[in-house]
Design an enzyme around this catalytic site. Sequence first.
Site, short mmCIF file in Angstrom:
data_model
loop_
_atom_site.label_atom_id
_atom_site.label_comp_id
_atom_site.label_asym_id
_atom_site.label_seq_id
_atom_site.Cartn_x
_atom_site.Cartn_y
_atom_site.Cartn_z
N GLN A 1 -3.28 -2.19 7.19
CA GLN A 1 -3.40 -3.64 7.25
C GLN A 1 -4.43 -4.09 6.03
OE1 GLN A 1 -4.49 -1.61 10.60
NE2 GLN A 1 -2.38 -1.80 10.69
N GLY B 1 3.16 -1.11 8.85
CA GLY B 1 4.58 -0.64 8.34
C GLY B 1 4.56 -0.59 6.92
N HIS B 2 4.59 0.74 6.45
CA HIS B 2 4.38 0.91 4.97
C HIS B 2 5.70 1.26 4.33
CE1 HIS B 2 0.10 1.88 5.61
NE2 HIS B 2 0.33 0.57 5.92
N LYS C 1 0.94 -1.24 0.16
CA LYS C 1 -0.05 0.07 0.12
C LYS C 1 0.88 1.29 -0.08
CE LYS C 1 -2.14 -1.44 3.70
NZ LYS C 1 -1.51 -2.79 3.89
#
Length: 437
Positions: free
Chosen positions: A223, A40-41, A16
């Site tokens: 998520q 965590g992106h 994402k």
Amino acid sequence: MAGIVIVGAQWGDEGKGKVVDLLAERAEAVVRFQGGNNAGHTIIRDGETFKFHLIPSGILYPGRKCVIGNGCVIDPKVLTDEIDGLKARGIDVSGLRISANAHVIMPYHMLLDHAGEARLGKLQIGTTRRGIGPCYADKASRLGIRVQDLLDEKILKKKITAAIEPKRLALRPFAKDPSLDLHSMAEEYLTYGHRIEQFIADTSSLVWDLLDTGKNVIFEGAQGVLLDIDHGTYPFVTSSNPVAGAATTGSGVGPRDIDEVWGVAKAYVTRVGAGPFPTELDDDLGAELRERGGEFGTTTGRPRRTGWLDLVALKYAARINTLTSLAITKLDVLSGFDRLHVCTRYRGEEGAIFDRFPYHQSVLHHATAEYEELPGWKEDISLARSESDLPATAREYLQYVSDFVGIPVAIVGVGPGREQIIWTSSSQSSLAAPTAA
Ligand code: GDP
Ligand code: IMO
Ligand code: MG
């Protein structure tokens, strides 16, 4: 105007961050609407890696409004560390805005998260232990501390006092002295409040003004749908709603503010933490996928479970989010497999066939995946930049997915880098790259 929601269509970690960073180029603001620093992106720009847990993935564009919405839960230590880390790397964070109504993760939430998992033993959820569940529980119990409370010593102390007592009782079996000192806690959190005060705002108004003046706003999910507390694989879920509908409640806009919904899915599936996973490959092939895909958690470093693409679940994600576009990431990771499998239906314990994602936990826990076999490709596709650069079998794979799910694949990821992307001819988004328009 366009409100564009971008959500995870699997169990999180679909990529994402990369997709939001890419699309944010043509948007005025990026708004996180749920979750906290369980997320965590990852964004890789010009070889430099950025990992965001709370700050929206649009921050790398100078001055871009990056909103942490009311639906989020915030650990202020993680947030201030993230701000400092970005500043140290020369990134302008002046566009950051934090909802005064977002909830704050307190030290006792983290202790409770640990204790809750310990109590569950073998049945544990495998949470990130960041205090997410207990913080949302306090929100629902109306015992939560909100960002605005960090600016007023009297109110903060009063609210902590009310919230802390039941925690002491709950934590007693796990720690004799759970170090829940009101005064030091209040002092620490007031300091955080002071540090983030300049970013605190009426974020709903800010987003309305942008939408009402015709600007593009991206709502960034954390998520994924299968971790949704209502629609995911409960109880092996997170404590918020990662589905697209939550973009409204989590930021203060209405359903008619949303024009597009993008679902991000890997070309295969991963999951961190416990819970059912019908297409899991608990073997050498799964290990190979994990190695090739670098499938280790951004937040906790845990190895991710891996499996073939689950089209039953993806179709469910498409319907529940009313997806308008799919972004398929990590197609490059599938290069080199002779044959690929995609799950097209489940078989239940007693032989029943399920074409739809089962609503009942026991059915899902015992469901086995049934597959369609598709030809693979040998070529390295990491340099492909248009559909015609892809081998025919890779194009067929994407077509099969799109046909099955009934949603166009708008972009395809062929590597972690920002430029490693293909805009397809089916992308009709208002954010589509000019060449694809
Ligand atoms: P998020 O939580 O959905 O933002 O995803 P994560 O950042 O946790 O995990 C996705 C991982 O895949 C990150 O390490 C990304 O750099 C990487 N990634 C994203 N897209 C691609 C892609 O198309 N190919 C490859 N090989 N890696 C990708
Ligand atoms: P992003 O935004 C993958 C999982 C945890 C656990 C469950 C509950 O990076 O996709 P929690 O700490 O939320 O109470 O844990 O949810 N989980 C994620 N898995 N990606 C995430 O975020 C996740 N956030 C939570 O592993 O199974
Ligand atoms: Mg992630």
